[in-house]
Design a protein around this motif. Structure first.
Motif, PDB file in Angstrom:
ATOM      1  N   THR A 237       0.836  -1.198   0.000  1.00 17.18           N
ATOM      2  CA  THR A 237       0.000   0.000   0.000  1.00 17.18           C
ATOM      3  C   THR A 237       0.873   1.250   0.000  1.00 17.18           C
ATOM      4  OG1 THR A 237      -1.801   1.137   1.157  1.00 17.18           O
ATOM      5  CG2 THR A 237      -0.169   0.016   2.530  1.00 17.18           C
ATOM      6  N   SER A 238       0.317   2.330  -0.488  1.00 16.87           N
ATOM      7  CA  SER A 238       1.054   3.592  -0.597  1.00 16.87           C
ATOM      8  C   SER A 238       0.514   4.636   0.383  1.00 16.87           C
ATOM      9  CB  SER A 238       0.943   4.163  -2.015  1.00 16.87           C
ATOM     10  OG  SER A 238       1.533   3.297  -2.962  1.00 16.87           O
ATOM     11  N   PHE A 239       1.387   5.599   0.699  1.00 18.58           N
ATOM     12  CA  PHE A 239       1.026   6.787   1.479  1.00 18.58           C
ATOM     13  C   PHE A 239       0.601   6.466   2.910  1.00 18.58           C
ATOM     14  CE2 PHE A 239      -0.181   7.734  -3.009  1.00 18.58           C
ATOM     15  CZ  PHE A 239       0.871   8.605  -3.292  1.00 18.58           C
ATOM     16  N   LEU A 240       1.119   5.366   3.465  1.00 14.63           N
ATOM     17  CA  LEU A 240       0.863   5.032   4.860  1.00 14.63           C
ATOM     18  C   LEU A 240       2.191   4.795   5.558  1.00 14.63           C
ATOM     19  CD1 LEU A 240      -2.103   2.481   4.604  1.00 14.63           C
ATOM     20  CD2 LEU A 240      -2.238   4.918   5.118  1.00 14.63           C
ATOM     21  N   ASN A 241       2.257   5.153   6.836  1.00 19.50           N
ATOM     22  CA  ASN A 241       3.483   4.917   7.590  1.00 19.50           C
ATOM     23  C   ASN A 241       3.441   3.542   8.252  1.00 19.50           C
ATOM     24  OD1 ASN A 241       1.995   5.142  10.022  1.00 19.50           O
ATOM     25  ND2 ASN A 241       2.406   7.341  10.157  1.00 19.50           N
ATOM     26  N   GLU A 242       4.492   3.240   8.981  1.00 17.80           N
ATOM     27  CA  GLU A 242       4.635   1.922   9.596  1.00 17.80           C
ATOM     28  C   GLU A 242       3.474   1.598  10.531  1.00 17.80           C
ATOM     29  OE1 GLU A 242       8.037  -0.311  12.370  1.00 17.80           O
ATOM     30  OE2 GLU A 242       8.441   1.634  11.454  1.00 17.80           O
ATOM     31  N   THR A 243       3.090   2.559  11.381  1.00 14.72           N
ATOM     32  CA  THR A 243       2.012   2.328  12.342  1.00 14.72           C
ATOM     33  C   THR A 243       0.675   2.126  11.646  1.00 14.72           C
ATOM     34  OG1 THR A 243       3.164   3.682  13.979  1.00 14.72           O
ATOM     35  CG2 THR A 243       0.825   3.275  14.359  1.00 14.72           C
ATOM     36  N   GLU A 244       0.437   2.883  10.589  1.00 11.54           N
ATOM     37  CA  GLU A 244      -0.834   2.762   9.855  1.00 11.54           C
ATOM     38  C   GLU A 244      -0.927   1.423   9.125  1.00 11.54           C
ATOM     39  OE1 GLU A 244      -1.567   7.516   8.902  1.00 11.54           O
ATOM     40  OE2 GLU A 244      -0.190   6.340   7.666  1.00 11.54           O
ATOM     41  N   ILE A 245       0.177   0.969   8.557  1.00 15.05           N
ATOM     42  CA  ILE A 245       0.177  -0.317   7.846  1.00 15.05           C
ATOM     43  C   ILE A 245      -0.084  -1.461   8.819  1.00 15.05           C
ATOM     44  CG2 ILE A 245       1.589  -1.948   6.527  1.00 15.05           C
ATOM     45  CD1 ILE A 245       3.043   0.495   5.341  1.00 15.05           C
ATOM     46  N   THR A 246       0.648  -1.477   9.938  1.00 19.11           N
ATOM     47  CA  THR A 246       0.449  -2.568  10.893  1.00 19.11           C
ATOM     48  C   THR A 246      -0.948  -2.519  11.506  1.00 19.11           C
ATOM     49  OG1 THR A 246       1.525  -1.248  12.639  1.00 19.11           O
ATOM     50  CG2 THR A 246       2.898  -2.830  11.444  1.00 19.11           C
ATOM     51  N   GLY A 247      -1.526  -1.321  11.618  1.00 17.85           N
ATOM     52  CA  GLY A 247      -2.891  -1.213  12.133  1.00 17.85           C
ATOM     53  C   GLY A 247      -3.902  -1.896  11.224  1.00 17.85           C
ATOM     54  N   ILE A 248      -3.781  -1.659   9.907  1.00 13.88           N
ATOM     55  CA  ILE A 248      -4.688  -2.311   8.950  1.00 13.88           C
ATOM     56  C   ILE A 248      -4.474  -3.816   8.958  1.00 13.88           C
ATOM     57  CG2 ILE A 248      -5.257  -2.563   6.502  1.00 13.88           C
ATOM     58  CD1 ILE A 248      -4.576   0.382   6.132  1.00 13.88           C
ATOM     59  N   MET A 249      -3.210  -4.243   8.985  1.00 18.46           N
ATOM     60  CA  MET A 249      -2.913  -5.671   8.939  1.00 18.46           C
ATOM     61  C   MET A 249      -3.383  -6.386  10.209  1.00 18.46           C
ATOM     62  SD  MET A 249      -1.704  -6.040   5.979  1.00 18.46           S
ATOM     63  CE  MET A 249      -2.697  -4.629   5.437  1.00 18.46           C
ATOM     64  N   GLU A 250      -3.325  -5.689  11.321  1.00 14.67           N
ATOM     65  CA  GLU A 250      -3.814  -6.256  12.584  1.00 14.67           C
ATOM     66  C   GLU A 250      -5.321  -6.470  12.519  1.00 14.67           C
ATOM     67  OE1 GLU A 250      -4.070  -4.550  17.089  1.00 14.67           O
ATOM     68  OE2 GLU A 250      -2.108  -4.437  16.089  1.00 14.67           O
ATOM     69  N   ASN A 251      -6.041  -5.498  11.971  1.00 12.12           N
ATOM     70  CA  ASN A 251      -7.484  -5.657  11.784  1.00 12.12           C
ATOM     71  C   ASN A 251      -7.782  -6.811  10.834  1.00 12.12           C
ATOM     72  OD1 ASN A 251      -8.130  -3.508  13.475  1.00 12.12           O
ATOM     73  ND2 ASN A 251      -8.137  -2.016  11.813  1.00 12.12           N
ATOM     74  N   LEU A 252      -6.949  -6.966   9.813  1.00 11.48           N
ATOM     75  CA  LEU A 252      -7.111  -8.058   8.855  1.00 11.48           C
ATOM     76  C   LEU A 252      -7.005  -9.413   9.548  1.00 11.48           C
ATOM     77  CD1 LEU A 252      -7.105  -9.483   6.073  1.00 11.48           C
ATOM     78  CD2 LEU A 252      -4.678  -8.889   5.878  1.00 11.48           C
ATOM     79  N   ILE A 253      -5.964  -9.595  10.351  1.00 15.29           N
ATOM     80  CA  ILE A 253      -5.757 -10.889  11.008  1.00 15.29           C
ATOM     81  C   ILE A 253      -6.863 -11.166  12.023  1.00 15.29           C
ATOM     82  CG2 ILE A 253      -4.213 -12.185  12.520  1.00 15.29           C
ATOM     83  CD1 ILE A 253      -3.332 -12.061   9.598  1.00 15.29           C
ATOM     84  N   ARG A 254      -7.302 -10.133  12.728  1.00  7.85           N
ATOM     85  CA  ARG A 254      -8.423 -10.328  13.657  1.00  7.85           C
ATOM     86  C   ARG A 254      -9.670 -10.802  12.899  1.00  7.85           C
ATOM     87  NH1 ARG A 254      -6.388  -6.266  17.076  1.00  7.85           N
ATOM     88  NH2 ARG A 254      -7.138  -4.662  15.668  1.00  7.85           N
ATOM     89  N   TYR A 255      -9.928 -10.176  11.748  1.00  5.73           N
ATOM     90  CA  TYR A 255     -11.094 -10.537  10.931  1.00  5.73           C
ATOM     91  C   TYR A 255     -10.982 -11.977  10.425  1.00  5.73           C
ATOM     92  CZ  TYR A 255     -14.390 -10.498   7.002  1.00  5.73           C
ATOM     93  OH  TYR A 255     -15.405 -10.806   6.125  1.00  5.73           O
ATOM     94  N   VAL A 256      -9.797 -12.349   9.947  1.00  6.10           N
ATOM     95  CA  VAL A 256      -9.606 -13.685   9.382  1.00  6.10           C
ATOM     96  C   VAL A 256      -9.819 -14.761  10.447  1.00  6.10           C
ATOM     97  CG1 VAL A 256      -7.851 -15.254   8.453  1.00  6.10           C
ATOM     98  CG2 VAL A 256      -8.119 -12.968   7.483  1.00  6.10           C
ATOM     99  N   PHE A 257      -9.262 -14.574  11.626  1.00  2.00           N
ATOM    100  CA  PHE A 257      -9.413 -15.577  12.684  1.00  2.00           C
ATOM    101  C   PHE A 257     -10.872 -15.675  13.144  1.00  2.00           C
ATOM    102  CE2 PHE A 257      -4.957 -16.017  12.697  1.00  2.00           C
ATOM    103  CZ  PHE A 257      -4.627 -17.102  13.491  1.00  2.00           C
ATOM    104  N   LYS A 258     -11.561 -14.551  13.177  1.00  6.52           N
ATOM    105  CA  LYS A 258     -12.975 -14.573  13.579  1.00  6.52           C
ATOM    106  C   LYS A 258     -13.813 -15.293  12.532  1.00  6.52           C
ATOM    107  CE  LYS A 258     -16.531 -13.483  16.138  1.00  6.52           C
ATOM    108  NZ  LYS A 258     -16.746 -14.113  17.463  1.00  6.52           N
TER     109      LYS A 258
END
Length: 600
Positions: A237-258
């Motif tokens: 993804t573009s135009f996001l910093n490290e914290t923003e990227i890991t935030g989206i990916m964390e939500n992704l993994i939470r969604y996948v496991f649920k």
């Protein structure tokens, strides 16, 4: 041809006529009444064949395991006392009215409910192995997991774009699988180790958010969690910093496991620096379910008379660490010897220990160990205080190069933690590990190598260290670990050509070599490349964790063995001389093929 899946017929269908298709899981003759457990991908249904229909019954008598059948019958409640609460169709049975053998089967190589099968036998007969209910569940869970990834990423504005399978060899990481070119004599494609460069090019091309569930290939030594070809969920993804990227990916993994297994992961995930993870757990993917921790005592033992500790403590690359085992004083000598052998796998030359019989006596009376007499009382007191040891505990010690100590005690921590139940009771412990080093020094090659890959961005405040002190340079890199496994890793990428050239210089990649291998990327970076970053998750590993399987081979339909062979198709295999000539290849010598298992 059918009205329902076997495993989906239940008490709501009582009184209805249904047509099912599947395989005879087992056949039982109970004094004139024949029972057939019919199986398909959704489960089992019990079929009852009464002798009052002679034609149907004659066919039922001829049926054997794994016959492919079509059965029509009436759903009825099972008699009292025969209900099976462990299966969805356990309240009902189907009175067979018609039966058709769609295809008979030879005797299968093993019973599908045999739990003591060797992996070689399973892989050799993989088609039959995949019929086993557990493998059916594993593959369906894999599908559900991949579907959850797609749904989240689609809804978050990511675009699924395919990247090439035939690409350029850039041997900076693992070995490439090479593909000879027929039309370009003497030249080779490589199968991609990852789509890393192409997804960066897609960011430069303006697609902003990309993902792909794709196959990757690495010709490396195999373990239980590795395959020569594997599947990763690749994201950029573009135009996001490290914290923003890991935030989206964390939500992704939470969604996948649920979605996949109905598990609620914590929000937010904890974060830990690489340095802290290595100090406390000896691993950059620590299993936080284990409550044991490493304690550094390097500074404590510099002046002790025990030379094994003192010499390491006074070296620039050494570490002395302690691992307290609560209640460990009850360990037998044979158990301690077994743990000593275990750490030897990781290069440790031994495993010193102290049994704390009486914590109030810091001498050979209260502390049982051959090394106590060589440690002065001040050192012993500090070791007890730092580890928090109590009477009845045991303390293991590692003293060697830092990597050896971390690897050995880190692995021992996990082994003892699970064997002796030093666990926190939680089923899932995710953790972001951040602030990785940019480089690691390769003693053999006498040069710096990239810890992640050479396109990872250094921390902004560490740019000057690229030339002055590469070993102190930290990266904008992050890994997601869970239960001792690495689920995925990623980083913010270098988006300026000048910085990329600096990193290449630090890695000993000169301008000419960089242009030859990565010129297309360096050129693209000059056209207004946006800040970008991403991550790749190992789909095979994630599904393996979800199923609790011992190996990723149990969640891949047609995997390779640890010798990178497919026993089912007998690949790799020799090819004829004509094919080699077309590819401009001549074998240097005839290769004697070693067969891993004899078919028959």
């Amino acid at each position: 041809m059918r009205t329902h899946y076997c495993g989906q017929v239940n008490s709501q269908h009582i009184g209805q006529d249904v047509t099912l298709c599947g395989w005879a899981h087992r056949r039982r003759d109970h004094g004139g009444v024949i029972f057939i457990d019919l199986r398909d991908r959704e489960g089992l249904a019990q079929i009852v064949c009464d002798p009052d229909r002679p034609e149907m019954f004659a066919i039922a008598e001829s049926i054997r395991n794994e016959f492919c059948l079509k059965i029509t019958g009436k759903v009825r409640a099972r008699p009292a006392g025969t209900v099976n609460p462990n299966m969805p169709s356990g309240e009902i049975e189907i009175l067979c009215l018609e039966i058709e053998v769609l295809n008979p089967s030879v005797t299968p190589p093993f019973q599908l409910d045999d739990e003591n099968l060797s992996e070689n036998v399973r892989l050799l007969h993989r088609v039959i192995d995949l019929r086993r209910p557990q493998m059916q569940k594993n593959m369906q869970l894999r599908y559900k997991t991949a579907r959850a990834f797609r749904r989240f990423l689609d809804d978050a504005g990511f675009i699924d774009i395919e990247t090439p399978m035939l690409t350029k060899s850039t041997p900076e990481g693992a070995r490439d699988y090479l593909v000879p070119s027929r039309v370009n004599a003497g030249q080779f494609f490589a199968l991609p180790q990852s789509p890393q460069l192409f997804k960066q090019l897609l960011m430069i091309a303006g697609f902003d958010r990309y993902y792909q569930i794709t196959r990757c290939f690495r010709d490396e030594d195999l373990r239980a969690d590795r395959q020569p070809e594997f599947t990763q969920v690749d994201i950029e993804t573009s135009f996001l910093n490290e914290t923003e990227i890991t935030g989206i990916m964390e939500n992704l993994i939470r969604y996948v496991f649920k979605e996949a297994i109905n598990v609620d992961l914590p929000n937010p995930f904890p974060r830990m620096t690489y340095t802290e993870a290595m100090q406390r757990y000896g691993s950059d993917k620590p299993d936080l379910r284990v409550t044991l921790e490493l304690v550094d005592i390097t500074d404590v033992v510099k002046e002790v008379s025990f030379k094994v500790f003192a010499s390491v403590a006074n070296s620039a690359t050494g570490r002395v660490a302690a691992l307290r085992i609560p209640g460990g004083a009850s360990l037998t000598r044979s158990e301690i010897d077994a743990y000593t052998t275990f750490v030897g796998i990781y290069g440790a030359k031994g495993l010193a220990y102290i049994k704390v019989n009486d914590v109030t006596q810091l001498n050979e009376t209260g502390l049982q160990s051959p090394i106590v007499k060589n440690l002065h009382e001040a050192a012993l007191k500090t070791i007890i205080e730092r580890t928090g040891a109590q009477s009845g505990d045991l303390i293991f010690f590692g003293a060697d190069k830092t990597k050896v100590v971390n690897d050995a005690l880190g692995a021992l921590r996990v082994k003892i933690g699970h064997e002796k139940a030093h666990l926190n009771g939680k089923a899932w412990e995710p953790l972001w590990v951040v602030d990785f080093p940019m480089f690691d020094y390769d003693e053999e090659a006498k040069r710096w190598v990239a810890c992640h890959h050479p396109f990872t961005s250094p921390k902004d405040e560490h740019l000057e260290l690229l030339t002055s002190a590469p070993g102190q340079c930290l990266a904008k890199a992050y890994d997601l670990a869970m239960n001792g496994w690495e689920l995925g890793g990623g980083s913010v990428r270098i988006h300026r050509a000048a910085v990329q050239k600096q990193v290449f210089n630090a890695l000993g990649i000169g301008q000419e070599e960089a242009q030859l291998k990565f010129g297309f990327l360096l050129d693209a970076l000059n056209y207004g490349a946006p800040p970008h970053g991403g991550v790749a998750f190992g789909l095979d590993r994630i599904v393996t964790m979800m199923t609790g399987a011992d190996s990723i081979r149990d969640v891949i339909a047609f995997p390779k063995t640890q010798r990178a062979q497919c026993l089912l198709t007998d690949a790799p295999s020799a090819v004829d001389e004509k094919q080699l000539r077309e590819l401009h290849i001549r074998l240097r010598q005839k290769v004697d093929t070693q067969v891993e298992i004899t078919k028959g």
